[in-house]
Design an enzyme around this catalytic site. Sequence first.
Site, PDB file in Angstrom:
ATOM      1  CD  GLU A 199      -3.010  -1.011   0.113  1.00 51.65           C
ATOM      2  OE1 GLU A 199      -3.025  -0.021  -0.631  1.00 51.65           O
ATOM      3  OE2 GLU A 199      -3.807  -1.965  -0.017  1.00 51.65           O
TER       4      GLU A 199
ATOM      5  NE  ARG B  80      -3.734   2.844  -0.861  1.00 54.83           N
ATOM      6  CZ  ARG B  80      -4.992   2.758  -0.478  1.00 54.83           C
ATOM      7  NH1 ARG B  80      -5.654   3.823  -0.129  1.00 54.83           N
ATOM      8  NH2 ARG B  80      -5.609   1.582  -0.420  1.00 54.83           N
TER       9      ARG B  80
ATOM     10  CG  ASP C 235      -5.653  -7.156  -8.243  1.00 51.86           C
ATOM     11  OD1 ASP C 235      -4.637  -7.481  -7.613  1.00 51.86           O
ATOM     12  OD2 ASP C 235      -6.528  -6.412  -7.764  1.00 51.86           O
TER      13      ASP C 235
ATOM     14  CD  GLU D 188      -9.798  -1.444  -9.210  1.00 41.98           C
ATOM     15  OE1 GLU D 188     -10.909  -0.958  -8.859  1.00 41.98           O
ATOM     16  OE2 GLU D 188      -8.847  -1.584  -8.425  1.00 41.98           O
TER      17      GLU D 188
ATOM     18  CB  THR E 240      -1.545  -0.797  -9.530  1.00 41.71           C
ATOM     19  OG1 THR E 240      -2.799  -1.463  -9.613  1.00 41.71           O
ATOM     20  CG2 THR E 240      -1.095  -0.676  -8.086  1.00 41.71           C
TER      21      THR E 240
HETATM   22  C1  DMJ Z   1      -6.006   0.605  -5.383  1.00 37.02           C
HETATM   23  O1  DMJ Z   1      -5.276   0.830  -4.239  1.00 37.02           O
HETATM   24  C2  DMJ Z   1      -5.156  -0.001  -6.466  1.00 37.02           C
HETATM   25  O2  DMJ Z   1      -5.786   0.202  -7.703  1.00 37.02           O
HETATM   26  C3  DMJ Z   1      -4.887  -1.467  -6.261  1.00 37.02           C
HETATM   27  O3  DMJ Z   1      -4.200  -2.047  -7.331  1.00 37.02           O
HETATM   28  C4  DMJ Z   1      -6.168  -2.215  -6.047  1.00 37.02           C
HETATM   29  N1  DMJ Z   1      -7.021  -1.612  -5.070  1.00 37.02           N
HETATM   30  C5  DMJ Z   1      -7.231  -0.209  -5.056  1.00 37.02           C
HETATM   31  C6  DMJ Z   1      -8.427   0.284  -5.828  1.00 37.02           C
HETATM   32  O4  DMJ Z   1      -9.488  -0.533  -5.917  1.00 37.02           O
END
Ligand code: DMJ
Length: 455
Positions: free
Chosen positions: A119, A123, A246, A362, A446
Amino acid sequence: MKLHLPILSVCLMLMFSSTAASQPGRVSKTLDDTQVAELVKAEFLHAWNAYKRYAWGHEHLKPLSRSYDDWHSESLMTTAVDALDTMILMGLREEAEKTRDFIVERLSFDKDVEVKNFEITIRLLGGLLSACQLMEDDRLLKLADDLGRRLLPVFESPTGMPYMYVNLRTGAVREAVSNPAEIGTLLIEFGTLSKLTGNPVYYEKAKRALVEVFSRRSSIGLVGEQIDVETGRWVDSSSHVGGRIDSYYEYLLKCWRLFDDEDCEQMYKESMAALNKYVAHEVRSGLWYGRVHMMTGEREKTWFGGLDAFLPAVLALGGDLERAGRLQESCYKMWNVAGVEPEVLDYSTMEIVRPGYPLRPEIMESAYYLLFLTGDSRYREMGRTFLESLLKYCRTENGYAALRNVETKEQKDEMESFFLAETLKYLYLIFAPRETLDLHTVVFNTEAHPIRRTW
Ligand code: DMJ
């Protein structure tokens, strides 16, 4: 990355936003694309200002109780860092500069707190790196480098796959049972840090972790849901494209593109072939990707959810527009079962398995990629539906709230930072002029932090 939108006055934006909130459903009929982009920007400010009012300097806003939530005993200002490059893309330069100054003055990683490596990487490290590129500010790179150095102990496992948690001050690590997503979603950030600082260690460690997951794929080419980073053994052999797996697939493709990494190219191609052979599932309602046993390919569940909806974007970017388009239509059906997508849907019955909606991005992300790569206005229509649902069900007086249940629309006192970093960014990009950002020269991590190949 230049913005070409006409700047409408704040008054006009507020007018749109209150109109939209009080008359949901009207937006799509009365506003043109430029106006919808301005509306999204106004909604970003609505959520951002609520964060500033009630949670400034803290991790996340709690929109219903008008308070905040911190992940640790000391805040790392996640929402501020995560939202920064969205402001830049939206042309909110002054707000971005104030936020950047606050971050540079106040954010320190020298804290006795145990953080989740994944995380914090996607982020904070991703947010700092993209803002450093967009604002050409080396102070942000210095912060990123300091953070990267403090995260490095996670890789000191017998396999080189990272532990889940690390203490930022002491370097103590914890939790050996991890998953492909948390292990394999680090290379864009760590690799970029290497390229920008000249220190190769970050690239090497994150690349090795990605390769270690791939090298433990089954004989039919699939990975499982959980793996022990000390023994290298799979703990859960369910294979799918949802949470815990994912973004492992996403980073194979994107690291090939961002770094010209041929190992990633080969791993991506082999992995997608296995996914399309065993996990893809054609049923009456369309194309889905379900859940199978990683060793046999035997189908275990016909589940698909909000997190899985990243896959059309990856398929499209990887050149498979045909599957991408069909899967996005399935995602859209999922959204429309209850007017907002559930966390998990059983696509064989179209019944909701897990009813929450934590403001996930997403499905908007996939609509944006498909729009950019095909030019088909169908994806803007989808974008209008998503925006209307958000305005109708998730907007509150003070920001936006997740939904506890998409059927009852009961709200939850939570606004994750990815709502500002991703959800509203992708929605904005769907309606902003195409030139706002060039997907051919930028790679999003992501968490939707755009990274440019400046090296
Ligand atoms: C985000 O923190 C990122 O996109 C991660 O890859 C998956 N979960 C959340 C959003 O749903």
